[in-house]
Design a protein around this motif. Structure first.
Motif, PDB file in Angstrom:
ATOM      1  N   ASP A 289       0.823  -1.202   0.000  1.00 14.32           N
ATOM      2  CA  ASP A 289       0.000   0.000   0.000  1.00 14.32           C
ATOM      3  C   ASP A 289       0.864   1.263   0.000  1.00 14.32           C
ATOM      4  OD1 ASP A 289      -1.407   2.239   1.777  1.00 14.32           O
ATOM      5  OD2 ASP A 289      -2.968   1.117   0.721  1.00 14.32           O
ATOM      6  N   GLU A 291       1.335   3.804   1.907  1.00 16.60           N
ATOM      7  CA  GLU A 291       0.960   4.800   2.912  1.00 16.60           C
ATOM      8  C   GLU A 291       0.937   4.208   4.326  1.00 16.60           C
ATOM      9  OE1 GLU A 291      -2.780   6.418   1.830  1.00 16.60           O
ATOM     10  OE2 GLU A 291      -2.085   7.271  -0.064  1.00 16.60           O
ATOM     11  N   LYS A 326      -6.457   1.292   7.021  1.00 21.95           N
ATOM     12  CA  LYS A 326      -6.465   2.232   5.895  1.00 21.95           C
ATOM     13  C   LYS A 326      -7.647   3.193   5.996  1.00 21.95           C
ATOM     14  CE  LYS A 326      -5.774   2.292   0.906  1.00 21.95           C
ATOM     15  NZ  LYS A 326      -5.507   1.473  -0.298  1.00 21.95           N
ATOM     16  N   VAL A 327      -8.838   2.646   6.292  1.00 17.03           N
ATOM     17  CA  VAL A 327     -10.020   3.499   6.436  1.00 17.03           C
ATOM     18  C   VAL A 327      -9.836   4.474   7.591  1.00 17.03           C
ATOM     19  CG1 VAL A 327     -12.452   3.492   7.101  1.00 17.03           C
ATOM     20  CG2 VAL A 327     -11.639   1.872   5.395  1.00 17.03           C
ATOM     21  N   SER A 328      -9.300   3.981   8.707  1.00 19.54           N
ATOM     22  CA  SER A 328      -9.165   4.809   9.908  1.00 19.54           C
ATOM     23  C   SER A 328      -8.166   5.935   9.700  1.00 19.54           C
ATOM     24  CB  SER A 328      -8.743   3.932  11.095  1.00 19.54           C
ATOM     25  OG  SER A 328      -9.701   2.916  11.322  1.00 19.54           O
ATOM     26  N   VAL A 329      -7.072   5.646   8.985  1.00 18.59           N
ATOM     27  CA  VAL A 329      -6.097   6.702   8.680  1.00 18.59           C
ATOM     28  C   VAL A 329      -6.756   7.803   7.855  1.00 18.59           C
ATOM     29  CG1 VAL A 329      -4.041   7.222   7.312  1.00 18.59           C
ATOM     30  CG2 VAL A 329      -4.029   5.268   8.861  1.00 18.59           C
ATOM     31  N   LYS A 330      -7.578   7.408   6.881  1.00 16.04           N
ATOM     32  CA  LYS A 330      -8.229   8.389   6.001  1.00 16.04           C
ATOM     33  C   LYS A 330      -9.293   9.198   6.736  1.00 16.04           C
ATOM     34  CE  LYS A 330      -7.516   5.974   1.602  1.00 16.04           C
ATOM     35  NZ  LYS A 330      -6.709   7.056   1.004  1.00 16.04           N
ATOM     36  N   MET A 331      -9.992   8.548   7.682  1.00 12.72           N
ATOM     37  CA  MET A 331     -11.137   9.199   8.317  1.00 12.72           C
ATOM     38  C   MET A 331     -10.807   9.885   9.635  1.00 12.72           C
ATOM     39  SD  MET A 331     -13.136   8.562   5.934  1.00 12.72           S
ATOM     40  CE  MET A 331     -14.464   9.523   6.639  1.00 12.72           C
ATOM     41  N   SER A 332      -9.600   9.690  10.141  1.00  9.92           N
ATOM     42  CA  SER A 332      -9.260  10.254  11.446  1.00  9.92           C
ATOM     43  C   SER A 332      -9.212  11.781  11.401  1.00  9.92           C
ATOM     44  CB  SER A 332      -7.914   9.708  11.918  1.00  9.92           C
ATOM     45  OG  SER A 332      -7.535  10.338  13.134  1.00  9.92           O
ATOM     46  N   LYS A 335      -4.839  14.458  11.354  1.00 11.38           N
ATOM     47  CA  LYS A 335      -4.239  14.307  10.038  1.00 11.38           C
ATOM     48  C   LYS A 335      -2.755  13.954  10.151  1.00 11.38           C
ATOM     49  CE  LYS A 335      -8.170  15.361   8.313  1.00 11.38           C
ATOM     50  NZ  LYS A 335      -9.024  14.255   7.816  1.00 11.38           N
ATOM     51  N   GLU A 336      -2.266  13.336   9.107  1.00 10.46           N
ATOM     52  CA  GLU A 336      -0.861  12.950   9.014  1.00 10.46           C
ATOM     53  C   GLU A 336      -0.416  12.120  10.221  1.00 10.46           C
ATOM     54  OE1 GLU A 336       1.168  16.683   8.369  1.00 10.46           O
ATOM     55  OE2 GLU A 336       1.039  16.388   6.206  1.00 10.46           O
TER      56      GLU A 336
END
Length: 446
Positions: A289, A291, A326-332, A335-336
């Protein structure tokens, strides 16, 4: 990636190519067919089957072949679960073989062999339907005669008995015709496999309706027992045994029943080193992935490795966990996350893991009601042999328990520092954990 592109060359992290070669060689002997490829859900049976088939096809697309471990043979893959919406598994098998013949012959509907197979299949299907329908009509006549007046009942019974005689005669005739057509199918299949063995892979058998999967086994035994034709059935044997009990009752010895139809069972496990394979697979997925690759580093990687290993997860569980990360990183709301201090990332991993596999603990985190003793037991963070992995996990879990609110010991101070000095008390750390759970609140298990 399509199923045709799945190969052991593309990836073989569990060293399964050698297993595939051994299975292929076993299937070259009629004595071992039908064979079951057994394995728990999530160990990668379907992917393995596609790789096995593509291994055969790739080798035989080269003139003379290149691998002495792979005998020449032809393959047909059937996803039984995708086709169990019909009532008769025999028709499913006949239809898939018809399509295989049509593709192999290369001249479409004009193929003589295809036409013979199609005509015999239609005749068998008609015979089965007629036999079933006539038996049902006869039974219906007799049942209805018992529920009306004596005088009319006698007349109907007499007609029913005369009708039953005709039905029995017709039944016997249809039975003989059906057997004749089945022999025709067998001869066509034997001719097809005369020069090159045919391997038919039937996948997802354990996910079918119980009556469908058991009838399919019986049809393979009685209709497709043909020299040089091998069946590889892919299923979880525990579930298949449960299907037998569902169809025939709990007092039937399901294992003995299955042994009547199956010659050999081979088990698919990740490897002899399954515990390490789980984290190896996790690393493969997150590094692919890009990321998420930071989740394999340092104490975070050690903690993930421990949780996966200690809680007996499957490969499918690992895939699900990576999806949740992956979902949690995007939705948290934070950021970063990848640039956050290690303590922050470890807390994030723990919360996502709980939300993915231990939803009750995630809700305790959200309610600020964590009891570290209960959580330690549920997550099995109690292996004294894994001290290095455990110390980070246990200390972080203690941060989530309010009873440590006023604990100013060195380990708590060390944990607070691992958050990079951004958050200076345990209440702030617990609030971050609650935020993580809230951000994932719309994600539901499937």
């Amino acid at each position: 990636m399509s199923n045709d592109e799945l190969t052991f060359e593309y990836r073989d992290e569990f060293k399964r190519r050698v297993i595939a070669e051994k299975i292929i060689n076993l299937l070259m002997d009629d004595e071992f067919s039908p064979m079951v490829l057994d394995g728990d859900w999530g160990v990668g049976k379907t992917e393995f089957c596609h790789k096995l088939i593509n291994l055969i096809r790739a080798d035989q697309s080269k003139e003379g072949g290149t691998n002495k471990n792979i005998p020449r043979c032809q393959c047909l893959y059937i996803d039984a679960f995708a086709e169990d919406h019909g009532d008769d598994p025999l028709l499913m098998l006949l239809g898939n073989i018809a399509r295989f013949i049509k593709d192999k012959e290369g001249n479409g509907d004009s193929s003589e062999r295809y036409q013979k197979w199609k005509n015999a299949s239609i005749a068998v299907a008609k015979s089965c339907f007629k036999i079933g329908a006539k038996a049902a009509i006869g039974l219906l006549l007799k049942q209805n005669a018992d529920s009306i007046g004596d005088e009319i009942s006698d007349a109907i019974k007499k007609s029913a008995e005369e009708g039953m005689d005709a039905i029995v005669n017709a039944f016997l005739q249809q039975y003989e015709e059906s057997n004749s057509n089945i022999e025709t199918l067998k001869s066509i299949l034997a001719e097809l496999a005369r020069d090159e063995r045919m391997i038919i892979v039937v996948d997802e058998l354990d996910r079918c309706r119980p009556d469908f999967s058991i009838t399919l086994l019986e049809k393979i035994k009685h209709v497709f027992d043909v020299p040089n034709v091998s069946f590889l059935l892919v299923a979880n044997m525990k579930q298949l045994s449960a299907s037998v009990s569902h169809v025939y009752g709990e007092y039937v010895d399901s294992n003995r029943y299955l042994n009547k139809f199956l010659k050999l069972s081979v088990s698919l496990i990740p490897s002899l080193n399954i515990k390490n394979d789980l984290f190896y697979y996790f690393k493969y997925l997150v590094e692919k992935d890009g990321e998420l690759s930071f989740f394999t580093d340092g104490d975070v990687g050690l903690s993930i490795s421990y949780l996966l290993r200690r809680n007996n997860h499957t490969l499918r569980d690992v895939e699900q966990f990576v999806r949740y990360l992956k979902v949690s990183v995007k939705m948290s709301r934070y950021k970063e996350i990848t640039k956050c201090p290690c303590g922050f990332i470890l807390l994030f991993v723990i919360v996502v893991y709980c939300y993915c596999f231990k939803r009750n603990i995630a809700y305790l985190i959200l309610a600020d009601a964590v009891s570290v003793d209960i959580v330690v037991d549920e997550l099995k963070v109690n292996d004294e042999m894994a001290f290095r992995e455990l110390i980070c996990l246990r200390n972080m879990l203690e941060c989530l328990d309010k009873k440590y609110e006023n604990d100013y010991s060195n380990k708590i101070n060390y944990l607070i520092k691992s958050f990079g000095g951004i958050y200076c008390d345990l209440a702030s750390i617990r609030k971050i954990a609650m935020d993580f759970v809230e951000d994932m609140g719309f994600v539901k298990s499937v």
